[in-house]
Design an enzyme around this catalytic site. Structure first.
Site, mmCIF file in Angstrom:
data_model
loop_
_atom_site.group_PDB
_atom_site.id
_atom_site.type_symbol
_atom_site.label_atom_id
_atom_site.label_comp_id
_atom_site.label_asym_id
_atom_site.label_seq_id
_atom_site.Cartn_x
_atom_site.Cartn_y
_atom_site.Cartn_z
ATOM 1 N N HIS A 153 -6.708 -6.410 12.334
ATOM 2 C CA HIS A 153 -7.173 -5.389 13.717
ATOM 3 C C HIS A 153 -8.398 -5.792 14.204
ATOM 4 O O HIS A 153 -9.004 -6.871 13.503
ATOM 5 C CB HIS A 153 -6.896 -3.919 13.388
ATOM 6 C CG HIS A 153 -7.767 -3.426 12.180
ATOM 7 N ND1 HIS A 153 -9.033 -2.919 12.328
ATOM 8 C CD2 HIS A 153 -7.558 -3.485 10.917
ATOM 9 C CE1 HIS A 153 -9.636 -2.495 11.492
ATOM 10 N NE2 HIS A 153 -8.640 -2.910 10.392
ATOM 11 N N LYS A 158 4.074 1.357 11.026
ATOM 12 C CA LYS A 158 3.694 2.461 9.867
ATOM 13 C C LYS A 158 4.299 3.581 10.032
ATOM 14 O O LYS A 158 4.003 4.437 11.079
ATOM 15 C CB LYS A 158 2.140 2.482 9.845
ATOM 16 C CG LYS A 158 1.682 3.760 8.811
ATOM 17 C CD LYS A 158 1.991 3.453 7.229
ATOM 18 C CE LYS A 158 1.492 4.546 6.455
ATOM 19 N NZ LYS A 158 1.562 4.233 5.052
ATOM 20 N N ASP A 166 -1.005 6.539 2.603
ATOM 21 C CA ASP A 166 -1.876 5.112 2.408
ATOM 22 C C ASP A 166 -2.493 4.933 0.889
ATOM 23 O O ASP A 166 -2.523 3.719 0.673
ATOM 24 C CB ASP A 166 -3.156 5.121 3.382
ATOM 25 C CG ASP A 166 -2.796 5.167 4.731
ATOM 26 O OD1 ASP A 166 -1.631 4.441 5.225
ATOM 27 O OD2 ASP A 166 -3.359 5.874 5.526
ATOM 28 N N ASP A 196 -1.767 -7.607 5.906
ATOM 29 C CA ASP A 196 -2.862 -7.941 5.191
ATOM 30 C C ASP A 196 -3.117 -9.298 4.475
ATOM 31 O O ASP A 196 -4.228 -9.664 4.169
ATOM 32 C CB ASP A 196 -3.001 -6.780 3.915
ATOM 33 C CG ASP A 196 -3.014 -5.694 4.378
ATOM 34 O OD1 ASP A 196 -3.069 -5.248 5.601
ATOM 35 O OD2 ASP A 196 -3.100 -4.693 3.654
ATOM 36 N N ASP A 231 9.487 -3.531 1.037
ATOM 37 C CA ASP A 231 8.444 -3.992 0.006
ATOM 38 C C ASP A 231 8.662 -3.849 -1.297
ATOM 39 O O ASP A 231 7.914 -3.938 -2.222
ATOM 40 C CB ASP A 231 7.487 -2.655 0.159
ATOM 41 C CG ASP A 231 8.128 -1.100 -0.255
ATOM 42 O OD1 ASP A 231 9.496 -1.122 -0.118
ATOM 43 O OD2 ASP A 231 7.362 -0.389 -0.752
ATOM 44 N N TRP A 260 -11.328 -5.858 11.841
ATOM 45 C CA TRP A 260 -11.108 -6.649 10.468
ATOM 46 C C TRP A 260 -11.335 -8.273 10.925
ATOM 47 O O TRP A 260 -12.423 -8.811 10.879
ATOM 48 C CB TRP A 260 -9.576 -6.361 10.091
ATOM 49 C CG TRP A 260 -9.695 -7.240 8.644
ATOM 50 C CD1 TRP A 260 -10.587 -7.988 8.331
ATOM 51 C CD2 TRP A 260 -8.549 -7.050 7.782
ATOM 52 N NE1 TRP A 260 -9.935 -8.347 6.889
ATOM 53 C CE2 TRP A 260 -8.703 -7.958 6.548
ATOM 54 C CE3 TRP A 260 -7.381 -6.221 7.802
ATOM 55 C CZ2 TRP A 260 -7.899 -8.019 5.515
ATOM 56 C CZ3 TRP A 260 -6.626 -6.481 6.793
ATOM 57 C CH2 TRP A 260 -6.867 -7.142 5.679
ATOM 58 N N TRP A 306 10.434 -1.083 5.958
ATOM 59 C CA TRP A 306 9.649 -2.003 5.146
ATOM 60 C C TRP A 306 10.442 -2.252 3.952
ATOM 61 O O TRP A 306 11.166 -1.597 3.250
ATOM 62 C CB TRP A 306 8.532 -1.291 4.635
ATOM 63 C CG TRP A 306 7.341 -0.956 5.738
ATOM 64 C CD1 TRP A 306 7.489 -0.235 6.958
ATOM 65 C CD2 TRP A 306 6.058 -1.376 5.800
ATOM 66 N NE1 TRP A 306 6.527 -0.324 7.596
ATOM 67 C CE2 TRP A 306 5.403 -0.883 6.971
ATOM 68 C CE3 TRP A 306 5.464 -2.361 4.875
ATOM 69 C CZ2 TRP A 306 4.173 -1.371 7.210
ATOM 70 C CZ3 TRP A 306 4.015 -2.497 5.203
ATOM 71 C CH2 TRP A 306 3.287 -2.145 6.233
ATOM 72 N N TRP A 335 -9.749 2.643 5.741
ATOM 73 C CA TRP A 335 -8.319 2.696 6.182
ATOM 74 C C TRP A 335 -7.653 3.685 5.519
ATOM 75 O O TRP A 335 -6.528 3.910 6.044
ATOM 76 C CB TRP A 335 -7.860 1.410 5.850
ATOM 77 C CG TRP A 335 -8.187 1.056 4.471
ATOM 78 C CD1 TRP A 335 -9.274 0.031 3.827
ATOM 79 C CD2 TRP A 335 -7.227 1.433 3.171
ATOM 80 N NE1 TRP A 335 -9.122 -0.062 2.383
ATOM 81 C CE2 TRP A 335 -8.162 0.898 2.059
ATOM 82 C CE3 TRP A 335 -6.427 2.186 3.191
ATOM 83 C CZ2 TRP A 335 -7.324 1.162 0.933
ATOM 84 C CZ3 TRP A 335 -5.669 2.428 1.747
ATOM 85 C CH2 TRP A 335 -6.332 1.682 0.619
ATOM 86 N N GLU A 380 3.818 8.849 5.677
ATOM 87 C CA GLU A 380 4.033 8.199 4.453
ATOM 88 C C GLU A 380 2.277 7.812 4.028
ATOM 89 O O GLU A 380 1.808 7.251 4.876
ATOM 90 C CB GLU A 380 4.664 6.916 4.480
ATOM 91 C CG GLU A 380 6.281 7.399 4.595
ATOM 92 C CD GLU A 380 7.153 6.350 4.665
ATOM 93 O OE1 GLU A 380 6.646 5.030 4.761
ATOM 94 O OE2 GLU A 380 8.530 6.325 4.538
#
Length: 484
Positions: free
Chosen positions: A305, A433, A439, A260, A173, A308, A171, A405, A437
């Site tokens: 997903h 993911k 959330d 997201d 990020d 969602w 990632w 989630w 790690e």
């Protein structure tokens, strides 16, 4: 939907002498919080662990030291234009960080590709996962070996070592990761390919640094704000990614774009932060798609997903939104399609619907992409899909509601990455993911606490988003299906 802060530059923390015995009795146990902005608890760690600053909000007791230590500010091992939100213990190392660099006039470290640069272009047609091996994330491997395995014994330790070998996405990020972990990983892949890897390795990465990121949640707010020049900073971040992709054009590189973000534009426009970010999200996503549209690159936009965007009320508007982005970006040839279930837990093809999915007819990811595909095609976007199966091994999960989630209980590592999906529109199952790690934190006093992380079906106590969560890793390992 899980929120993440992942894969920043490797940093080190120094160790102070042990405090007196009376203080040591009140020090934090391994994996517990030991510092950070607003923290009022113990700032030292029990013998056998070290307090390491992970970011400005959170320091964590990590295994490694044999003396009690106190929270220290990390010091970067590289010259960068941005500080890292996710420094790590000096015991965590990855060869991806140790790459030759030069320094620009702006002070940013820039990778100098070994061997004089690319000698060819890794172009492709069709499914970009065919004809290559996915590169195993060396940062994640180092976490497993230095953080997880020392706390395990016997078969669990052996199984954990096998997890470290599974390819998972890296990632980007934070801005700092582009000229460190990203470029360093590409250098490692080039070296492996030039050494005769057959089939050659492909790089797999997540682009995740929009300003006002994570507009509908609190657990993984990003480093930039739209109101503070975030759009220009993001464009520079994308430009740096493009620079390295061009320098390493001999490597096929697969990108998942901004988890997201666009999904929030479908369902969370009642949230003021999402309303304010909508136009910028769309503008910058289009910018990224145009800039990264290179012959050695394949891109997949994140598409939430089944729980969602798979609901009947959401799936049509979602198709129109993604098709609109595709058209606004000029129908880039490198945009292969959409990524689903990123950092989530849904099964691929279930025989019956879990209770928490009722009454959605698209109760698994296969049903979701099969329902989504014709709508996208009709709207002008003939998308293919990849699905994150990294945490989907146990079905049903322990979730009480589908939208829960954060660190869901009753989950396990899922099907390994493969192109054998049984569905022509599904390019691959992947691990996006990195399992283990976190959330999001369960500490209600933390600046980035999200209420989802305090629900009864969220594993607790949990550290900050992106930090190592040993109990969660062990849960995933115990419930893995297929087992390791």
């Amino acid at each position: 939907m899980a929120k993440r802060l992942l894969l920043t530059a490797a940093l080190a923390a120094t160790t102070l002498a042990a405090p007196v015995i009376e203080e040591r009795q009140n020090c934090g146990s391994v994996w517990s919080q030991c510092g950070g902005q607003g923290w009022t608890g113990a700032t030292c760690c029990a013998s056998g662990s070290t307090c390491v600053a992970q970011n400005q909000w959170y320091s964590q007791c990590l295994p490694g030291s044999q003396v009690t230590t106190t929270a220290q500010a990390p010091s970067s091992t590289r010259t960068t234009t941005s500080s890292s939100s996710r420094p790590t213990s000096s015991s965590i190392s990855t060869s991806a960080v140790n790459v030759p660099t030069t320094t620009t006039s702006a002070g940013a470290s820039v990778t100098v590709p070994p061997g004089g640069g690319a000698s060819s272009t890794a172009s492709y047609s069709g499914n970009p996962f065919l004809g290559v091996q996915q590169w195993a994330n060396s940062y994640y491997s180092s976490e497993v070996h230095t953080l997880a395995i020392p706390s395990l014994t016997g078969p669990m330790a052996t199984k954990a070592a096998a997890v470290a070998k599974v390819p998972s996405f890296q990632w980007m990020d934070r801005n700092v990761t582009v000229d460190t972990l990203f470029s360093g990983t590409l250098a490692d892949i080039r070296a492996a390919n030039r050494a005769g890897a057959n089939p050659p390795y492909a790089g797999i990465f997540v682009v995740y640094d929009l300003p006002d990121r994570d507009c509908a949640a609190a657990a993984s707010n990003g480093e930039w704000a739209i109101a503070d020049g975030g759009a220009a900073k993001y464009k520079a971040y994308i430009d740096r990614i493009r620079h390295h992709l061009v320098q390493y054009s001999d490597i096929r590189t697969i990108l998942v774009i901004e988890p997201d973000s666009l999904a929030n534009m479908v369902t969370n426009m009642n949230v003021p932060k999402c309303q304010g970010a909508a136009n910028t999200y769309k503008e910058l996503t289009v910018y990224a798609l145009k800039q990264l549209n290179l012959p050695n690159v394949a891109m997949y936009l994140d598409a939430g997903h089944a729980g969602w965007l798979g609901w009947p009320a959401n799936i049509g508007p979602a198709a129109e939104l993604f098709a609109g982005i595709y058209k606004d970006a000029g129908r880039p040839t490198s945009l292969r399609g959409l990524a689903t279930n990123v950092a989530n837990y849904n099964g691929w093809s279930l025989s019956s619907a879990p209770s928490y999915t009722t009454p959605n007819p698209n109760f698994d990811e296969k049903r979701f992409v099969q329902a989504f595909s014709p709508l996208l095609t009709a709207a002008g976007f003939p998308a293919h899909f990849i699905t994150d199966t990294g945490r989907s091994g146990k079905q049903p999960t322990g979730q009480l509601e589908w939208g829960h989630w954060c660190n869901a209980i009753g989950t396990g590592f899922g099907p390994r990455p493969t192109t054998d999906t049984g569905l022509d529109i599904e390019d691959a199952f992947v691990w996006i993911k990195p399992g283990g790690e976190c959330d999001g934190t369960s500490d209600t006093t933390a600046a980035r606490y999200d209420h989802h992380c305090g629900f009864a079906d969220a594993l607790k106590p949990a550290p900050e988003a992106g930090q190592w969560f040993q109990a969660y890793f062990e849960q995933l390992l115990t419930n893995a299906n297929p087992p390791f």
